[in-house]
Design an enzyme around this catalytic site. Structure first.
Site, PDB file in Angstrom:
ATOM      1  N   TYR A  31     -67.318 -33.225 -37.178  1.00  0.00           N
ATOM      2  CA  TYR A  31     -67.864 -32.476 -36.051  1.00  0.00           C
ATOM      3  C   TYR A  31     -68.099 -31.016 -36.397  1.00  0.00           C
ATOM      4  CZ  TYR A  31     -63.503 -30.039 -34.615  1.00  0.00           C
ATOM      5  OH  TYR A  31     -62.412 -29.226 -34.543  1.00  0.00           O
ATOM      6  N   ARG A  50     -72.597 -27.159 -43.128  1.00  0.00           N
ATOM      7  CA  ARG A  50     -71.194 -27.595 -43.230  1.00  0.00           C
ATOM      8  C   ARG A  50     -71.037 -29.040 -42.747  1.00  0.00           C
ATOM      9  NH1 ARG A  50     -66.784 -23.797 -40.587  1.00  0.00           N
ATOM     10  NH2 ARG A  50     -67.481 -24.829 -38.683  1.00  0.00           N
ATOM     11  N   LYS A 149     -64.504 -30.807 -41.990  1.00  0.00           N
ATOM     12  CA  LYS A 149     -64.265 -30.717 -40.542  1.00  0.00           C
ATOM     13  C   LYS A 149     -64.373 -32.118 -39.936  1.00  0.00           C
ATOM     14  CE  LYS A 149     -65.211 -27.455 -36.809  1.00  0.00           C
ATOM     15  NZ  LYS A 149     -63.804 -27.186 -36.536  1.00  0.00           N
ATOM     16  N   GLU A 182     -54.230 -21.016 -42.340  1.00  0.00           N
ATOM     17  CA  GLU A 182     -55.077 -20.688 -41.185  1.00  0.00           C
ATOM     18  C   GLU A 182     -54.379 -21.122 -39.912  1.00  0.00           C
ATOM     19  OE1 GLU A 182     -58.739 -22.984 -41.333  1.00  0.00           O
ATOM     20  OE2 GLU A 182     -57.663 -24.778 -41.939  1.00  0.00           O
TER      21      GLU A 182
HETATM   22  N1  PDD Z   1     -62.846 -24.578 -35.010  1.00  0.00           N
HETATM   23  N2  PDD Z   1     -60.191 -23.306 -39.095  1.00  0.00           N
HETATM   24  C1  PDD Z   1     -60.160 -24.437 -38.371  1.00  0.00           C
HETATM   25  C2  PDD Z   1     -59.088 -25.430 -38.654  1.00  0.00           C
HETATM   26  C3  PDD Z   1     -61.130 -24.669 -37.382  1.00  0.00           C
HETATM   27  O1  PDD Z   1     -61.102 -25.789 -36.658  1.00  0.00           O
HETATM   28  C4  PDD Z   1     -62.121 -23.687 -37.151  1.00  0.00           C
HETATM   29  C5  PDD Z   1     -63.200 -23.880 -36.131  1.00  0.00           C
HETATM   30  C6  PDD Z   1     -62.107 -22.506 -37.915  1.00  0.00           C
HETATM   31  C7  PDD Z   1     -63.133 -21.436 -37.743  1.00  0.00           C
HETATM   32  O2  PDD Z   1     -64.395 -21.886 -38.183  1.00  0.00           O
HETATM   33  P1  PDD Z   1     -65.740 -21.303 -37.570  1.00  0.00           P
HETATM   34  O3  PDD Z   1     -65.684 -19.835 -37.731  1.00  0.00           O
HETATM   35  O4  PDD Z   1     -66.787 -21.960 -38.371  1.00  0.00           O
HETATM   36  O5  PDD Z   1     -65.765 -21.703 -36.109  1.00  0.00           O
HETATM   37  C8  PDD Z   1     -61.130 -22.368 -38.894  1.00  0.00           C
HETATM   38  C9  PDD Z   1     -63.808 -24.834 -33.966  1.00  0.00           C
HETATM   39  C10 PDD Z   1     -64.272 -23.623 -33.266  1.00  0.00           C
HETATM   40  C11 PDD Z   1     -63.193 -25.874 -33.045  1.00  0.00           C
HETATM   41  O6  PDD Z   1     -62.685 -26.841 -33.574  1.00  0.00           O
HETATM   42  O7  PDD Z   1     -63.256 -25.737 -31.833  1.00  0.00           O
END
Ligand code: PDD
Length: 294
Positions: A31, A50, A149, A182
């Site tokens: 996703y 991605r 992801k 993270e």
């Molecule tokens: N999450 N790390 C993780 C584990 C994440 O799930 C996300 C994003 C990020 C930040 O990635 P980005 O800047 O591309 O949004 C880092 C999204 C927002 C979510 O699952 O809702």
């Protein structure tokens, strides 16, 4: 204002997926989360890139081209008619036998879920939030790589539950080597002696789109920057910290494990980056509607 679900090209008010979809049965899906600014979906090209990398990593073929995705995203966002939208793209392995082998799944399901964007409380941006270092470790990079992801976020769910118990808004996870990684849905940055520091991709993290933008903005604006592998003591001595993600953008962190970070207020580097990020969104998505994803 409304929620619309685009399921394999059909836009619906509500949609269902079979209980035999391997996304449901095994978390076998990928996703992306995108949000709009001034009604325009942001960083779509980067998110689709991605998504394709995630698909490749789990040997899933996506039945849409980037241009088709872009058309479907725009169509669904238009129909939902929200001032600002949260857009979630999900591609599942599809329906198959109740068997871990995806061989019986012949058609992936493609879902584009669009709903009104819920803003984080303004107070969080002004005062900063509390995050806690949790005992749950980030997935081992050689197992389910956090760089992919996938729809399998149970590890992060467990970390979030632990953060809730600790009275924190998010959980900061270490990897199996004891290095910072993270948070549950965001990347972490901290500032030590004026230097912006963030765990490197080798630590086993998602290569966040917002993280990439922050790194670029920091470089362009002459900040000292370091990506690396650090134990938790490094962030415990930080002058500032913030987390980044598509929805929260840049969120200051002012409390770590119940202890104030410096004076417990968002620091100057964080505030400067928040303003640079906002300016970039205005510049890129201020007015003109973009015609194509590429
Ligand atoms: N999450 N790390 C993780 C584990 C994440 O799930 C996300 C994003 C990020 C930040 O990635 P980005 O800047 O591309 O949004 C880092 C999204 C927002 C979510 O699952 O809702």
């Amino acid at each position: 204002m409304s929620t619309k679900i685009n399921l394999n090209g059909q836009i619906l008010e509500d949609a269902s997926i079979s209980v035999f979809d391997h996304g449901f049965l095994f978390g076998d899906s990928i996703y992306e989360v995108i949000c709009t600014h001034n009604g325009q979906p942001c960083f779509v090209k980067e998110h689709l890139h991605r998504l394709r990398q995630s698909a490749f990593a789990i040997s899933l073929s996506i039945p849409l081209s980037d241009e088709q995705f872009w058309q479907e995203i725009q169509r669904t966002v238009r129909e939902s008619a929200n001032p600002e939208s949260y857009i979630r793209i999900v591609v599942t392995r599809g329906v198959g036998e109740i068997d871990i082998d995806p061989g019986s799944c012949t058609r992936p399901n493609v879902l584009i879920y669009v709903t009104p964007l819920k803003a984080y409380p303004q107070e969080d941006y002004e005062k900063g939030i509390h995050i806690a270092l949790v005992s749950i470790k980030r997935n081992f990079k050689e197992a389910l790589n956090p760089g992919i992801k996938t729809g399998n976020y149970l590890n992060n769910v467990l970390a979030k539950l632990e953060a809730n118990q600790l009275g924190a808004k998010d959980a900061l996870m270490l990897n199996s080597m004891g290095y910072l990684t993270e948070c549950t849905t965001s990347n972490i940055f901290f500032i030590r002696e004026g230097r912006i520091m963030t765990p490197s991709l080798e630590c086993g993290i998602l290569d966040g789109i917002t993280r990439q933008v922050i790194l670029r903005l920091a470089r362009e604006n002459g900040f000292l920057l370091e990506e690396g592998q650090w134990p938790p003591e490094e962030i415990q001595l930080a002058e500032e910290a913030f987390i980044t993600g598509t929805l929260k953008q840049i969120m200051p962190v002012t409390l770590l494990d119940g202890r104030l970070i410096k004076d417990g207020k968002p620091g100057p580097v964080t505030i400067k980056l928040m303003s640079l990020y906002h300016d970039l969104l205005e510049k890129e998505y201020g007015q003109a509607v973009k015609g194509s994803v590429s």
